[in-house]
Enzyme design. Structure first.
Site: not given
Ligand code: SAH
Length: 670
Positions: A61
């Site tokens: 993010s």
């Molecule tokens: N906070 C993270 C953001 C990652 S983007 C950072 O700063 O790196 C969002 C993430 O949510 C992705 O990696 C995606 O794979 C995950 N995601 C999507 N749906 C999900 C679910 N149902 N359970 C767990 N993770 C999920």
């Protein structure tokens, strides 16, 4: 690379300035090495104001979003936190540095492993990431004081609300489309008492799971080339091949050589035709725009050429092509980096054509050449004072006085912005605004040539915009970008007004200024607007937005700001980009008309994307091309038409030497 300094700047400029006040979060983000949460080749971008790609087609993010969510969740040291969508593990690390315990869930095992590895290396013992479907929560570890979802779902899952402790806060992006959400905060006030707030529009990757969206093709965000690759060889290529209109070769300015320009007659009913470029150093883009402009001028009465250059430089060209003498010594123009953007042989030819065209016409029927940009603070100040010295010496004294507020910053206008910011108020705003107002109010009193007055007025306008621009630079890039494009639009509007009923303008500027920003990452992720968008929204008459692109060849560009110009190889366009689809269509040079029309429904649908599009400016960094130069866009909404040159070559910068036979007044100073 000094990451500590970048980290401090990130927190100050991207986060504190935007109003995040949670001490714990700010302290944590000043400490945590964000560069360790991205791939090696992306480290230099780790502190940029944007999300970045990570493995499995996901994103880390944007720093501000991480801070905003935690700030909204009022995270504090005693809290137990659950994060859904751990991704890189960065947000989990921030939460771990603030709170007592963090339970993070990630859908992709590959990401879980990477995140756990990083957190371990950094010594976290209170953060655990596991693989699973976060939409069901983590029942064994509930209740939580804070639940954060880093991916957007259609609604807040009931099960998650049940896992909130009394007083607990959940922050999650929610929206009925997979690609757009509002950030929602829910506070648990009592057993069945929840309070909900809307924190505004955001854009996250989709939350995939039992209580989220169903998995489907095309879920990955734009940053995932792989998904595009699979889709490639697709409908877009077929449709482009079908709809593309091959263009004739670009020759010169011979009278009967106007076939290239004729292909654009269909846009001549527009009041403003905006012509883009996908680099600032490709000869074909300049020559094509010259050919189109020439046709619009000769056959359709266009009488204004407005370009992405500083007003005073363009004003010197304007005097030259309109055979007007300059009051002061002819100034050698386009001396500021990037000089080749205007000091090149293609612009030189075009300027001479304009001069010839104007030679036999009276002032009212001549074409004007004007600059829309605002990087000439000093020269514009000088131009206003010079003008007033000639027509009204008393007011010139007042102008000197007012502008003296900015003079100490002549060499370092950015320093002015910094100083104004530290003082907490706009130190010179009133002086420069008053000066512009006075010029406007008293315009009828000034004697002499009306063109000279208009020149002074636009310079005063520029000083006013530039003052605000240098202050805005410190509030983040969107504000200053928006000020700049709003200034361009304002100047364009003034130019049209000054020409009255018959005004018709051709604009030359980069695709990023001309392609409607609402249909690119600029508008959708960064709240940036641009000139093309403003023209569509606010001009009374029709406008045409025409983008330009290329697959490969050479380009004139620099590696860094203020570095020397080099001729560089343009890498072949990426799989899955619009450029790649144009390339695969297999036509070397074409016009793609994408305006809404029954015959073009299939074309438009096939191109609806979003897909990647390449943006090369004056800097080109082939090594990090994907992240430095590509962004998502929806081509048929961004532009009315797209002009394609499969291979292209660099512009030739003008030599510094003089050339025989050129009038001494020639502002290129050759
Ligand atoms: N906070 C993270 C953001 C990652 S983007 C950072 O700063 O790196 C969002 C993430 O949510 C992705 O990696 C995606 O794979 C995950 N995601 C999507 N749906 C999900 C679910 N149902 N359970 C767990 N993770 C999920």
């Amino acid at each position: 690379m000094n990451f500590q300094a970048q980290r401090e700047r990130m927190v100050d400029q991207q986060i504190v300035r935007r109003g995040v006040r949670n001490r714990h979060v700010l302290d944590a983000m000043r400490k945590i090495p964000r560069e360790q949460f991205v791939a090696d080749e992306l480290r230099e971008f780790a502190y940029e104001d944007s999300p970045l790609p990570i493995a499995a087609g996901q994103t880390i993010s944007q720093p501000y979003i991480v801070a905003l969510m935690m700030d909204a969740a009022e995270i504090c040291p005693a809290d137990r936190v659950m994060e859904i969508g751990a991704g890189s593990g960065y947000a989990a690390a921030v939460a771990g540095a603030v709170a007592s315990r963090v339970y993070a869930i990630e859908r992709h095992a590959e990401l879980t492993a990477l995140a756990n590895g990083r957190l371990q290396r950094l010594g976290y013992t209170n953060v655990e990431v596991r693989t699973g479907d976060g939409t069901a929560g983590w029942a064994e570890a509930a209740p939580f004081d804070v639940i954060l979802a880093a991916a957007g779902g259609p609604s807040v899952p009931e099960v998650l609300l049940k896992q909130l402790a009394p007083g607990g806060r959940l922050v999650m992006p929610v929206g009925d489309s997979r690609r757009k959400q509002h950030l929602i905060k829910v506070t648990r006030r009592g057993q069945d008492d929840y309070e909900q707030e809307d924190l505004g529009p955001v854009l996250f990757v989709p939350l995939i799971g039992e209580h989220g969206w169903a998995a489907q093709e095309g879920d990955a965000p734009a940053v995932v080339e792989k998904a595009y690759q699979e889709r490639d060889g697709d409908a877009a290529v077929i449709q482009i091949r079908r709809a593309a209109e091959p263009l004739p070769a670009l020759n010169g300015y011979a009278p009967d050589d106007d076939a290239f320009g004729r292909a654009f007659d269909r846009f001549s009913s527009a009041q403003v035709v905006l012509l883009g470029e996908s680099t600032h150093g490709t000869s074909e883009f300049y020559r094509a725009r010259a050919a189109i402009t020439r046709r619009l001028v000769e056959a359709h009465g266009f009488n204004i050429v407005a370009v992405e250059a500083d007003w005073p430089d363009a004003a010197a060209i304007d005097r030259y092509i309109r055979h007007r003498s300059s009051e002061s010594d002819p100034e050698v123009v386009f001396q500021r980096f990037p000089t080749w953007m205007w000091r090149n042989t293609d612009v030189d030819d075009f300027v001479h054509w304009l001069r010839d065209h104007n030679a036999t016409r009276d002032a009212d029927h001549q074409v004007g050449f004007h600059g829309l940009d605002l990087y000439s603070l000093n020269r514009s100040i000088r131009a206003v004072i010079d003008y007033l010295d000639r027509v009204d010496p008393e007011t010139a004294g007042i102008a000197r006085e007012r502008y003296s507020c900015l003079t100490p910053w002549a060499r370092d206008p950015a320093g002015y912005g910094r100083m104004a910011l530290n003082k907490g108020y706009a130190v010179c705003e009133e002086a420069v605004t008053d000066m512009l107002r006075e010029l406007l109010e008293r315009r009828l009193e000034f004697v002499g040539d009306q063109n000279d007055y208009l020149d002074a007025e636009q310079n005063a306008r520029l000083v006013r915009s530039a003052e605000a621009y240098y202050r805005a630079m410190y509030y983040g890039s969107a504000e200053s970008w928006n000020l700049r494009d709003t200034h361009m639009f304002e100047i364009l509007r003034q130019l049209l007004a000054a020409r009255g009923q018959d005004a018709k303008a051709v604009v030359w500027a980069h695709n990023s200024h001309i392609g409607d920003a609402r249909h690119t990452e600029m508008g959708q992720l960064r709240e940036e607007l641009n000139l093309g968008q403003l023209c569509r929204q606010h001009l009374p008459g029709p406008v045409a937005l025409i983008g330009f692109g290329t697959h490969t060849g050479t380009v004139a560009a620099a590696s860094n700001w203020d570095s020397p110009m080099k001729v560089m190889e343009v890498r072949p366009s990426l799989e899955g980009s619009y450029e790649r689809a144009c390339h695969q269509a297999g036509i070397g040079r074409f016009l793609l008309d994408m305006r809404e029309d029954e015959d073009r429904t299939e074309l438009r649908e096939a191109l609806m994307g979003p897909r990647l599009e390449r943006f090369i400016g004056v800097i080109y960094r082939p090594d990090t091309e994907r992240f430095s130069h590509y962004a998502e866009a929806v081509l048929p909404q961004q532009f009315d038409a797209f002009v394609w040159f499969d291979t292209s070559r660099a512009v030739e910068a003008l030599p510094g030497k003089s050339r025989p036979g050129v009038p001494e007044t020639y502002p290129f100073g050759l």
